[in-house]
Scaffold this active site. Sequence first.
Site, PDB file in Angstrom:
ATOM      1  N   CYS A 127       0.840  -1.201   0.000  1.00 27.63           N
ATOM      2  CA  CYS A 127       0.000   0.000   0.000  1.00 27.63           C
ATOM      3  C   CYS A 127       0.877   1.253   0.000  1.00 27.63           C
ATOM      4  O   CYS A 127       2.002   1.226  -0.524  1.00 27.63           O
ATOM      5  CB  CYS A 127      -0.987  -0.019   1.161  1.00 27.63           C
ATOM      6  SG  CYS A 127      -2.340   1.165   0.955  1.00 27.63           S
ATOM      7  N   ASP A 196      -3.381   1.109  10.045  1.00 27.83           N
ATOM      8  CA  ASP A 196      -4.594   1.905  10.213  1.00 27.83           C
ATOM      9  C   ASP A 196      -5.037   1.852  11.662  1.00 27.83           C
ATOM     10  O   ASP A 196      -5.452   2.866  12.222  1.00 27.83           O
ATOM     11  CB  ASP A 196      -5.676   1.401   9.261  1.00 27.83           C
ATOM     12  CG  ASP A 196      -5.355   1.822   7.841  1.00 27.83           C
ATOM     13  OD1 ASP A 196      -5.744   2.918   7.441  1.00 27.83           O
ATOM     14  OD2 ASP A 196      -4.628   1.076   7.157  1.00 27.83           O
TER      15      ASP A 196
HETATM   16  P1  RI2 Z   1       0.173   6.272   6.842  1.00 25.42           P
HETATM   17  C1  RI2 Z   1      -3.657   3.449   4.465  1.00 25.42           C
HETATM   18  O1  RI2 Z   1      -5.050   3.298   4.357  1.00 25.42           O
HETATM   19  C2  RI2 Z   1      -2.912   2.144   4.312  1.00 25.42           C
HETATM   20  O2  RI2 Z   1      -3.597   1.032   4.832  1.00 25.42           O
HETATM   21  C3  RI2 Z   1      -1.644   2.463   5.063  1.00 25.42           C
HETATM   22  O3  RI2 Z   1      -0.916   1.324   5.446  1.00 25.42           O
HETATM   23  C4  RI2 Z   1      -2.194   3.222   6.259  1.00 25.42           C
HETATM   24  O4  RI2 Z   1      -3.273   3.995   5.727  1.00 25.42           O
HETATM   25  C5  RI2 Z   1      -1.229   4.075   7.006  1.00 25.42           C
HETATM   26  O5  RI2 Z   1      -0.723   5.105   6.198  1.00 25.42           O
HETATM   27  P2  RI2 Z   1      -5.905   3.881   3.086  1.00 25.42           P
HETATM   28  O6  RI2 Z   1      -6.301   5.293   3.449  1.00 25.42           O
HETATM   29  O7  RI2 Z   1      -0.638   6.930   7.900  1.00 25.42           O
HETATM   30  O8  RI2 Z   1      -5.092   3.790   1.829  1.00 25.42           O
HETATM   31  O9  RI2 Z   1       1.423   5.624   7.408  1.00 25.42           O
HETATM   32  O10 RI2 Z   1      -7.135   3.001   3.043  1.00 25.42           O
HETATM   33  O11 RI2 Z   1       0.483   7.196   5.694  1.00 25.42           O
END
Ligand code: RI2
Length: 310
Positions: A127, A196
């Site tokens: 991701c 998350d």
């Molecule tokens: P940072 C994201 O969720 C991903 O799952 C990623 O690992 C997590 O947030 C943390 O991201 P999404 O918004 O806060 O893409 O470290 O569903 O940037």
Amino acid sequence: MNPRNQVLETAEKIRSMEIRGAGRIATAAAASLRDYSLSIEAKTLDEFNAEVKGASDLLLETRPTAVSLSNALRMVTKYDAKDIDSARQALVNNAIRFIENSRVAVERIGQIGSRRIRDGDTVLTHCNSLAAISVIGAAHKSGKKIKVIATESRPRFQGITTIGMLDRLGIETELIVDSAARSVMNEVDLVVVGADVITANGTLVNKIGTAQIALFAHEARTSFMVAAETYKFSPKTILGELVTIEEREAKEVLPDISKYKHVKVRNPAFDVTPHQYIDLICTEAGAIPPEMSYIIIRERLGWDIEDEDN
Ligand code: RI2
């Protein structure tokens, strides 16, 4: 623009994932509430507080899994004021502090986590996580020669954002489809992902696909590290609350399902990685084993079992 519209606009951007990533949605929500509080025209403190609560609830509903949102909004709206002016000032100060602390935390996580990366290592990430990229970026900046393998991260392809960021940092990167994770795992020295939510017992809730990568890493004896600011830990899990897994729209997976009569698309956005598969959680307060998550919730987030009513 009607001040409430600005909040609605931010909420919509978070819901549609124009603003995404657990940390980024938290700071966007804090900034939106800060700006909104400056425009509230209330006659009494109760009226002001009700307006703040209404806006906060709107932002909170957008991504049901992300505890970063509820922690951010709780920290920003935590004030004890006697009048509107001091309430407004306290809220603005809280938001500024939250946003700055969040920036510093990501930097600090990078410094701490990068020590676990050795010269010549291959790191796999999934991701798009600013915290995980901070770890990788800091290792690269310190002169270690590393290679990154990044997954596409279907259905929203956040992996493309990741390879763009790594490319701009000048880091050698390979992009793989999600299902190639096991095939490459024997070449990987360390998996680094974001979070998350982290629960009281150190369970990780992260982008769908994380759990199988952790399982592959475990089977291949590859270290698995989570990079997460302490506000990704969920206080309510010490009260037994379960984490809601967000199910997103079918069309993110299959744009047109109308030609199928008996098919339903399932699109859970996150999955659950048991703490047994996690070697280390790297936070701004230090690198901890997942079993220490309860302490982070109690000591950093200031939550204890007595806080049930909060
Ligand atoms: P940072 C994201 O969720 C991903 O799952 C990623 O690992 C997590 O947030 C943390 O991201 P999404 O918004 O806060 O893409 O470290 O569903 O940037």
